[in-house]
Design a protein around this motif. Structure first.
Motif, PDB file in Angstrom:
ATOM      1  N   LYS A   1       0.735  -1.615   0.122  1.00 16.67           N
ATOM      2  CA  LYS A   1       0.250   0.039  -0.205  1.00 16.67           C
ATOM      3  C   LYS A   1       0.707   1.114  -0.309  1.00 16.67           C
ATOM      4  CE  LYS A   1      -4.028   2.113   2.314  1.00 16.67           C
ATOM      5  NZ  LYS A   1      -3.175   3.151   2.019  1.00 16.67           N
ATOM      6  N   PHE A   2       0.986   1.518  -1.370  1.00 17.56           N
ATOM      7  CA  PHE A   2       2.105   3.263  -1.191  1.00 17.56           C
ATOM      8  C   PHE A   2       0.859   4.065  -1.160  1.00 17.56           C
ATOM      9  CE2 PHE A   2       4.325  -0.745  -2.468  1.00 17.56           C
ATOM     10  CZ  PHE A   2       5.093  -0.808  -1.598  1.00 17.56           C
ATOM     11  N   ASP A   3       0.845   5.527  -1.032  1.00 14.35           N
ATOM     12  CA  ASP A   3      -0.063   6.160  -1.199  1.00 14.35           C
ATOM     13  C   ASP A   3       1.090   7.478  -2.161  1.00 14.35           C
ATOM     14  OD1 ASP A   3      -1.910   5.380   0.271  1.00 14.35           O
ATOM     15  OD2 ASP A   3      -1.258   6.031   2.127  1.00 14.35           O
ATOM     16  N   SER A   4       1.890   7.334  -2.340  1.00 15.34           N
ATOM     17  CA  SER A   4       3.076   8.270  -3.021  1.00 15.34           C
ATOM     18  C   SER A   4       4.134   7.639  -3.756  1.00 15.34           C
ATOM     19  CB  SER A   4       3.120   9.335  -1.812  1.00 15.34           C
ATOM     20  OG  SER A   4       4.982   8.406  -1.349  1.00 15.34           O
ATOM     21  N   ALA A   5       4.461   8.309  -4.761  1.00 10.53           N
ATOM     22  CA  ALA A   5       5.809   7.880  -5.378  1.00 10.53           C
ATOM     23  C   ALA A   5       7.215   7.953  -4.678  1.00 10.53           C
ATOM     24  CB  ALA A   5       6.297   8.940  -6.480  1.00 10.53           C
ATOM     25  N   ARG A   6       6.861   8.907  -3.568  1.00 11.34           N
ATOM     26  CA  ARG A   6       8.275   8.557  -2.637  1.00 11.34           C
ATOM     27  C   ARG A   6       8.492   7.237  -2.298  1.00 11.34           C
ATOM     28  NH1 ARG A   6       9.239  13.357   2.101  1.00 11.34           N
ATOM     29  NH2 ARG A   6       9.369  14.333  -0.369  1.00 11.34           N
ATOM     30  N   GLU A   7       7.242   6.742  -1.820  1.00 13.75           N
ATOM     31  CA  GLU A   7       6.764   5.494  -0.277  1.00 13.75           C
ATOM     32  C   GLU A   7       7.224   4.436  -1.277  1.00 13.75           C
ATOM     33  OE1 GLU A   7       2.841   4.982   1.159  1.00 13.75           O
ATOM     34  OE2 GLU A   7       3.094   6.975   2.562  1.00 13.75           O
ATOM     35  N   LEU A   8       7.095   4.301  -2.916  1.00 17.10           N
ATOM     36  CA  LEU A   8       7.135   3.254  -3.640  1.00 17.10           C
ATOM     37  C   LEU A   8       8.157   3.286  -4.440  1.00 17.10           C
ATOM     38  CD1 LEU A   8       6.566   1.162  -5.696  1.00 17.10           C
ATOM     39  CD2 LEU A   8       5.930   2.650  -6.795  1.00 17.10           C
ATOM     40  N   ALA A   9       8.938   4.106  -4.225  1.00 20.55           N
ATOM     41  CA  ALA A   9      10.549   4.427  -4.959  1.00 20.55           C
ATOM     42  C   ALA A   9      11.301   3.908  -3.470  1.00 20.55           C
ATOM     43  CB  ALA A   9      11.177   6.303  -5.202  1.00 20.55           C
TER      44      ALA A   9
ATOM     45  N   GLU B   1       5.811  34.543  -9.057  1.00 18.38           N
ATOM     46  CA  GLU B   1       6.967  33.649  -8.259  1.00 18.38           C
ATOM     47  C   GLU B   1       6.051  32.959  -8.185  1.00 18.38           C
ATOM     48  OE1 GLU B   1       8.607  34.911  -5.878  1.00 18.38           O
ATOM     49  OE2 GLU B   1       8.455  36.902  -6.839  1.00 18.38           O
ATOM     50  N   VAL B   2       7.253  31.776  -7.707  1.00 15.53           N
ATOM     51  CA  VAL B   2       7.725  30.001  -7.614  1.00 15.53           C
ATOM     52  C   VAL B   2       7.825  30.027  -6.214  1.00 15.53           C
ATOM     53  CG1 VAL B   2       8.409  27.779  -8.529  1.00 15.53           C
ATOM     54  CG2 VAL B   2       8.325  30.019 -10.793  1.00 15.53           C
ATOM     55  N   ALA B   3       6.948  28.725  -6.189  1.00  6.03           N
ATOM     56  CA  ALA B   3       7.157  28.046  -3.919  1.00  6.03           C
ATOM     57  C   ALA B   3       8.566  27.566  -4.328  1.00  6.03           C
ATOM     58  CB  ALA B   3       6.177  27.259  -4.183  1.00  6.03           C
ATOM     59  N   VAL B   4       9.157  27.655  -3.255  1.00  6.31           N
ATOM     60  CA  VAL B   4      10.632  26.847  -3.696  1.00  6.31           C
ATOM     61  C   VAL B   4      10.563  25.251  -2.690  1.00  6.31           C
ATOM     62  CG1 VAL B   4      12.746  27.146  -2.196  1.00  6.31           C
ATOM     63  CG2 VAL B   4      11.537  29.278  -2.292  1.00  6.31           C
ATOM     64  N   PRO B   5      10.684  24.566  -3.672  1.00  8.97           N
ATOM     65  CA  PRO B   5      10.596  23.213  -3.170  1.00  8.97           C
ATOM     66  C   PRO B   5      10.621  22.397  -1.907  1.00  8.97           C
ATOM     67  CG  PRO B   5      12.032  23.613  -5.176  1.00  8.97           C
ATOM     68  CD  PRO B   5      11.975  24.634  -4.969  1.00  8.97           C
ATOM     69  N   THR B   6      10.256  21.765  -1.523  1.00 11.01           N
ATOM     70  CA  THR B   6       9.453  21.508   0.305  1.00 11.01           C
ATOM     71  C   THR B   6      10.416  20.032   0.025  1.00 11.01           C
ATOM     72  OG1 THR B   6       7.609  21.461   0.184  1.00 11.01           O
ATOM     73  CG2 THR B   6       8.843  23.641   1.102  1.00 11.01           C
ATOM     74  N   GLY B   7      10.177  19.508  -0.462  1.00 10.28           N
ATOM     75  CA  GLY B   7      10.361  17.920  -0.558  1.00 10.28           C
ATOM     76  C   GLY B   7      11.663  17.304  -0.190  1.00 10.28           C
ATOM     77  N   GLU B   8      12.184  15.679  -0.243  1.00  7.73           N
ATOM     78  CA  GLU B   8      14.054  15.282  -0.116  1.00  7.73           C
ATOM     79  C   GLU B   8      13.295  14.274  -0.876  1.00  7.73           C
ATOM     80  OE1 GLU B   8      13.977  13.976   3.660  1.00  7.73           O
ATOM     81  OE2 GLU B   8      13.474  16.393   4.660  1.00  7.73           O
ATOM     82  N   PRO B   9      14.724  13.378  -1.419  1.00  9.09           N
ATOM     83  CA  PRO B   9      14.727  12.556  -2.759  1.00  9.09           C
ATOM     84  C   PRO B   9      14.098  11.182  -2.019  1.00  9.09           C
ATOM     85  CG  PRO B   9      17.283  13.958  -2.792  1.00  9.09           C
ATOM     86  CD  PRO B   9      15.565  14.949  -1.334  1.00  9.09           C
ATOM     87  N   ALA B  10      13.944  10.815  -2.545  1.00  6.46           N
ATOM     88  CA  ALA B  10      13.301   9.667  -2.742  1.00  6.46           C
ATOM     89  C   ALA B  10      14.343   8.462  -2.039  1.00  6.46           C
ATOM     90  CB  ALA B  10      11.799   9.373  -3.563  1.00  6.46           C
ATOM     91  N   LEU B  11      15.126   8.595  -3.630  1.00  7.65           N
ATOM     92  CA  LEU B  11      16.096   7.199  -4.023  1.00  7.65           C
ATOM     93  C   LEU B  11      17.634   8.239  -3.427  1.00  7.65           C
ATOM     94  CD1 LEU B  11      15.008   6.487  -7.613  1.00  7.65           C
ATOM     95  CD2 LEU B  11      14.668   5.161  -5.259  1.00  7.65           C
TER      96      LEU B  11
END
Length: 240
Positions: free
Chosen positions: A147-155, A220-230
């Motif tokens: 059960k993977f709710d996001s790409a990060r979890e699956l990766a 204006e472009v929002a600054v990315p807040t995500g973290e690498p999954a791999l």
């Protein structure tokens, strides 16, 4: 004396029209004969405009042209039939192609992706690296079994399960976001890298607005807040 002169004038006036008519008849006959000797030109070429002459030549088809055209059309039809049967790029007959689309939707966190683009990208990926087909099937089995709710979890789960899945995910993401697979451009305007920045920038060669639109302050472009999954990969400089 005067009668002789008058008779000569009357005779000349009678003969000249006949002579002119004879000259005109001969000239007209000569032009008609020249036109008959050159069938590539209309009979009234001296009255035709250059555009009319070109149009006449374009519309005229010789027997040889008709035969060659028919032979060419038959060759195209036969070749197309053979090409469709032998070309796997559509991916419709490959059972892994739908699995690739399902993986792509999860890894891009998108519910909808173009099926035609998916088929073209999949065909290019497995053409460049045939073992990707089996790896994608195994990766899909992993996704279906959890059960993977996001790409990060699956990766993260995929790399933890098998390090080889990391390269599979790289190929899938590179194909969708850059539109490139097998070192060839499959799509350009529909590459996802342009979709995520469509509110700020446009693809190269596409105008974003009217004249001098670049003088206006960009949004204006929002600054990315995500973290690498791999895990980090080796940096590769691509040839330009």
């Amino acid at each position: 004396m005067s009668g002789g002169i008058g008779d000569g004038i009357i005779a000349s006036r009678t003969v000249m029209p006949v002579f002119r008519h004879s000259c005109w008849t001969n000239m007209h006959e000569r032009r008609r004969q020249m036109a008959a000797d050159q069938p590539s030109f209309p009979t009234s070429i001296h009255l035709s405009t250059p555009n009319a002459i070109r149009m006449n030549r374009a519309l005229r088809m010789s027997r040889r042209d008709v035969l060659l055209g028919a032979m060419g059309a038959a060759a195209v039809v036969l070749g197309a039939g053979r090409g469709i049967a032998a070309t796997p790029d559509a991916g419709a007959q490959d059972e892994v192609a739908p699995l690739f689309l399902a993986l792509s939707r999860r890894l891009t966190d998108r519910d909808v992706l173009d099926e035609r683009i998916s088929s073209a990208l999949y065909a290019r990926i497995i053409k460049a690296t045939p073992e990707r087909r089996d790896q994608m099937q195994k990766l899909h089995d992993l996704m279906a079994g959890g059960k993977f709710d996001s790409a990060r979890e699956l990766a993260r789960a995929a790399e933890h399960s098998d390090v080889a899945f990391k390269d599979v995910i790289h190929d899938i993401m590179t194909a969708w976001y850059r539109g490139v697979a097998d070192e060839k451009v499959v799509v350009y305007r529909s590459a996802l890298m342009f979709d995520i920045t469509k509110d700020a920038i446009y693809p190269k060669t596409y105008a974003a607005g009217g004249p001098f639109y670049w003088t206006q302050t960009p949004p204006e472009v929002a600054v990315p807040t995500g973290e690498p999954a791999l895990s980090p990969s080796k940096f590769v400089v691509e040839p330009t």
